[in-house]
Design a protein around this motif. Structure first.
Motif, mmCIF file in Angstrom:
data_model
loop_
_atom_site.group_PDB
_atom_site.id
_atom_site.type_symbol
_atom_site.label_atom_id
_atom_site.label_comp_id
_atom_site.label_asym_id
_atom_site.label_seq_id
_atom_site.Cartn_x
_atom_site.Cartn_y
_atom_site.Cartn_z
ATOM 1 N N GLY A 166 23.963 -3.151 -27.548
ATOM 2 C CA GLY A 166 23.902 -1.731 -27.241
ATOM 3 C C GLY A 166 23.042 -0.936 -28.200
ATOM 4 N N THR A 167 22.026 -1.584 -28.787
ATOM 5 C CA THR A 167 21.134 -0.908 -29.722
ATOM 6 C C THR A 167 19.727 -0.817 -29.133
ATOM 7 N N VAL A 168 18.862 -0.090 -29.818
ATOM 8 C CA VAL A 168 17.460 0.050 -29.421
ATOM 9 C C VAL A 168 16.628 -0.919 -30.256
ATOM 10 N N GLY A 169 15.769 -1.684 -29.603
ATOM 11 C CA GLY A 169 14.899 -2.612 -30.321
ATOM 12 C C GLY A 169 13.505 -2.570 -29.756
ATOM 13 N N VAL A 170 12.513 -2.631 -30.626
ATOM 14 C CA VAL A 170 11.114 -2.503 -30.200
ATOM 15 C C VAL A 170 10.282 -3.665 -30.715
ATOM 16 N N LYS A 171 9.521 -4.287 -29.826
ATOM 17 C CA LYS A 171 8.467 -5.228 -30.193
ATOM 18 C C LYS A 171 7.140 -4.490 -30.060
ATOM 19 N N PRO A 172 6.499 -4.138 -31.159
ATOM 20 C CA PRO A 172 5.211 -3.434 -31.083
ATOM 21 C C PRO A 172 4.109 -4.308 -30.480
ATOM 22 N N THR A 173 2.999 -3.668 -30.138
ATOM 23 C CA THR A 173 1.798 -4.403 -29.758
ATOM 24 C C THR A 173 1.462 -5.429 -30.848
ATOM 25 N N TYR A 174 1.085 -6.635 -30.444
ATOM 26 C CA TYR A 174 0.719 -7.662 -31.410
ATOM 27 C C TYR A 174 -0.426 -7.153 -32.287
ATOM 28 N N GLY A 175 -0.205 -7.173 -33.584
ATOM 29 C CA GLY A 175 -1.196 -6.677 -34.534
ATOM 30 C C GLY A 175 -0.994 -5.226 -34.925
ATOM 31 N N GLY A 176 -0.068 -4.545 -34.259
ATOM 32 C CA GLY A 176 0.182 -3.147 -34.580
ATOM 33 C C GLY A 176 0.976 -2.943 -35.851
ATOM 34 N N VAL A 177 1.743 -3.963 -36.244
ATOM 35 C CA VAL A 177 2.512 -3.960 -37.494
ATOM 36 C C VAL A 177 2.143 -5.240 -38.244
ATOM 37 N N SER A 178 1.838 -5.120 -39.519
ATOM 38 C CA SER A 178 1.420 -6.280 -40.299
ATOM 39 C C SER A 178 2.497 -7.361 -40.331
ATOM 40 N N ARG A 179 2.040 -8.615 -40.175
ATOM 41 C CA ARG A 179 2.946 -9.761 -40.300
ATOM 42 C C ARG A 179 2.886 -10.378 -41.693
ATOM 43 N N TYR A 180 2.086 -9.812 -42.583
ATOM 44 C CA TYR A 180 1.954 -10.373 -43.929
ATOM 45 C C TYR A 180 3.309 -10.317 -44.633
ATOM 46 N N ALA B 60 1.610 -12.166 -23.849
ATOM 47 C CA ALA B 60 0.470 -11.297 -23.590
ATOM 48 C C ALA B 60 0.136 -10.371 -24.748
ATOM 49 N N GLY B 61 1.008 -10.309 -25.757
ATOM 50 C CA GLY B 61 0.758 -9.451 -26.910
ATOM 51 C C GLY B 61 0.998 -7.977 -26.665
ATOM 52 N N ILE B 62 1.738 -7.654 -25.598
ATOM 53 C CA ILE B 62 1.975 -6.247 -25.261
ATOM 54 C C ILE B 62 3.283 -5.763 -25.876
ATOM 55 N N PRO B 63 3.485 -4.432 -25.972
ATOM 56 C CA PRO B 63 4.721 -3.912 -26.574
ATOM 57 C C PRO B 63 5.870 -3.809 -25.574
ATOM 58 N N GLY B 64 7.088 -3.877 -26.097
ATOM 59 C CA GLY B 64 8.280 -3.729 -25.263
ATOM 60 C C GLY B 64 9.396 -3.057 -26.035
ATOM 61 N N ILE B 65 10.268 -2.378 -25.301
ATOM 62 C CA ILE B 65 11.425 -1.713 -25.906
ATOM 63 C C ILE B 65 12.652 -1.990 -25.056
ATOM 64 N N THR B 66 13.804 -2.121 -25.674
ATOM 65 C CA THR B 66 15.065 -2.175 -24.943
ATOM 66 C C THR B 66 15.902 -0.969 -25.327
ATOM 67 N N VAL B 67 16.517 -0.350 -24.321
ATOM 68 C CA VAL B 67 17.430 0.768 -24.547
ATOM 69 C C VAL B 67 18.744 0.454 -23.854
ATOM 70 N N PRO B 68 19.857 0.977 -24.360
ATOM 71 C CA PRO B 68 21.149 0.718 -23.731
ATOM 72 C C PRO B 68 21.179 1.237 -22.292
ATOM 73 N N GLY B 69 21.648 0.389 -21.376
ATOM 74 C CA GLY B 69 21.661 0.754 -19.966
ATOM 75 C C GLY B 69 23.036 0.852 -19.359
ATOM 76 N N GLY B 70 24.075 0.774 -20.193
ATOM 77 C CA GLY B 70 25.431 0.854 -19.668
ATOM 78 C C GLY B 70 26.226 -0.396 -19.998
ATOM 79 N N LEU B 71 27.392 -0.518 -19.373
ATOM 80 C CA LEU B 71 28.299 -1.621 -19.649
ATOM 81 C C LEU B 71 28.560 -2.445 -18.392
ATOM 82 N N SER B 72 28.739 -3.728 -18.587
ATOM 83 C CA SER B 72 29.196 -4.628 -17.543
ATOM 84 C C SER B 72 30.372 -5.407 -18.105
#
Length: 515
Positions: A195-209, A449-461
């Motif tokens: 139930g949290t928010v998580g973001v995968k930025p565009t590949y290369g948008g945040v340093s992996r060093y 594909a190296g694209i960004p994605g986000i998850t947001v809480p969508g309710g309960l099951s």
């Protein structure tokens, strides 16, 4: 103190700036929460190391700067003094970095990852290092060498993986912010089931060093928070070009906070939302599908144009990923051999040779899932099989990228459930690797594909969180924040508040911790 830990990072930051709360009070409140619910027989086990002294020292420094006023106080980052947790795959000076593996037990890095340098410069007190599947290999945080992490919503269930420690820490109110890494969904899938928010930025948008590499063409560091706006602030902080990372994008960080604030109105007029035909329906639990359909209706009522898009090659994504990722794993982990890096285990019998030391070290230092992936990757890269397996998987990767290109020609953002199921019971899939791998079916395409994605809480099951995933074209991370914040607003209006506040109350009595 209980009120402090339930604040979002943005809310806490406002109180710190207004002088209503000190950073020392905020850090101590979270340290007390960790002591209360993280240990014990049924503790969350989100933290592998708690960084008490340094966190309080940084907090005291921030309080002193604010008390003195003047230019230094004005120059502080908006989140200065807000505590943060760090996935134990990201190297930090002064704290152990283990990757949740016996191979690196007790290892202290001589340098900071680039994202840690930025966290330190912004004066966010680091609460400690969070648990994960060993070397980030897993979907449940059950493959840690230091025991599984538990889901705060149900202590008998998994918190997702590999970054279950970071997600569980944020969901259990042990930290308002955390950093994770996402190779095939390791930020977004834990976000969905906690139930949290998580973001995968565009590949290369945040340093992996400074992030211990699992699969270098897929890995990405990103934020774990309780609100979309919090993620936007943290993403802007850690993003940007880094000359130490050869894959880093040399361009400015998008205006993510501005996009999240725009989306917070709930207005989606003029936004085309593409429903991915292949990432719903068969294989997705009924409750997950129902919450997804309700989210679509909420977006449509807010003015979004809902269109269906087809990405036919997504059906090959899971298979291709589990050839590309293990191949890169076998290469990246070759250095942990008892000679160059990692612990050293000497053979108990026979001659003392490098080959025997390497065999004894890797046998003792790596867990079963890591060994499984190294073996699979080594086989896929071996002579005679490279073209048939690894080469073919890379061709599928290109087809997936083309599917995304075609889909984004029809829609501004794409939407799907983040995970096909809610959190499953601890131990229920550890003996079935294929069933475990299927948990990432909706998140893997973005990494391919190296694209960004986000998850947001969508309710309960059935009383457990469901996540809704938005995807955007590469470099268009701001679109995620507008759409994510809008859906967050629409659903919170429906629920009468944040989903995370509906989680069962934890205490020392329920976890067996020390109050």
């Amino acid at each position: 103190m209980n009120e402090i830990i339930h604040l979002s990072a943005t809310e806490l930051a406002a109180k710190l700036r207004a002088g209503e709360v000190t950073s020392v009070q905020a850090v101590q409140a979270h340290l007390d929460r960790i002591a209360e619910v993280d240990g014990g027989d049924r503790g969350i086990n989100a933290f592998l190391h708690v960084n008490t002294e340094e966190a309080l020292a940084v907090a005291a420094e921030v309080d002193a700067i604010r008390a003195a006023g003047g230019a230094d106080a004005q120059a502080l980052h908006p989140f200065a003094g807000v505590p943060i947790a760090i996935k134990d795959l990201i190297v930090t000076k002064g704290q152990p970095t283990t990757a949740a593996s016996k191979m690196l037990e007790g290892w202290m890095s001589p340098y900071d990852a680039t994202v840690i340098q930025k966290v330190r410069a912004a004066k966010l007190p680091m609460l400690g290092k969070t648990n994960l599947d060993e070397f980030a290999m897993g979907s449940s945080t059950e493959h840690s060498a230091y025991g599984p992490t538990r889901n705060p919503w149900d202590l008998d269930r998994i918190p997702g993986g590999s970054g279950g420690g970071s997600a569980a820490a944020v969901a259990a109110f042990e930290a308002p912010l955390a950093l994770g890494t996402d190779t095939g969904g390791s930020i977004r899938q834990p976000g969905a089931v906690t139930g949290t928010v998580g973001v995968k930025p565009t590949y290369g948008g945040v340093s992996r060093y400074g992030a211990i590499a699992m699969a270098s063409s897929l890995d990405q560091i990103g934020p774990v928070t309780r609100t979309v706006l919090d993620s936007a602030y943290l993403h802007e902080l850690i993003g940007g070009h880094d000359p130490a990372d050869s894959t880093s994008l040399n361009e400015p960080v998008p205006a993510l906070v501005e996009a999240a604030e725009l989306g917070a109105s709930g207005d989606m007029a003029g936004v085309r939302v593409g429903v991915i035909k292949e990432l719903q329906g068969e294989g997705y639990e009924a409750g997950v599908q129902a919450r997804f359909d309700e989210s679509l209706e909420a977006l449509r009522a807010a003015g979004a144009e809902i269109v269906e898009v087809s990405c036919p090659n997504f059906k090959y994504a899971l298979g291709a990923y589990y050839l590309i990722m293990p191949s890169e794993v076998s290469s990246n982990l070759a250095k942990f051999d008892g000679v160059r890096f990692g612990t050293r285990v000497l053979p108990t019998e026979g001659p003392l040779t490098i080959e025997r030391v390497m065999g004894a070290t890797r046998a003792a230092g790596f867990g079963d899932e890591v060994k499984r992936r190294i073996i699979l990757g080594t086989y896929a890269l071996s002579a005679g099989y490279y073209d048939a397996y690894y080469g073919s998987a890379q061709k599928v990767r290109t087809l997936i990228q083309r599917d995304f290109d075609a889909a984004f020609a029809q829609a501004d953002v794409l939407i799907s459930p983040t995970s096909p199921t809610v959190a499953f019971e601890l131990g229920s899939k550890t003996d079935d690797p294929l069933a475990m791998y299927l948990n990432d079916v909706a998140t893997i395409p973005a990494n391919m594909a190296g694209i960004p994605g986000i998850t947001v809480p969508g309710g309960l099951s059935e009383g457990l969180p469901v996540g809704i995933q938005f995807l955007a074209p590469a470099r268009e991370d701001a679109r995620l924040y507008r759409a994510g914040a809008a859906l967050e607003k629409l659903l919170e209006d429906k629920w009468g508040g944040r989903l995370i506040d509906q989680a069962p109350e934890l205490s020392a009595a329920t976890t067996g911790g020390v109050a």
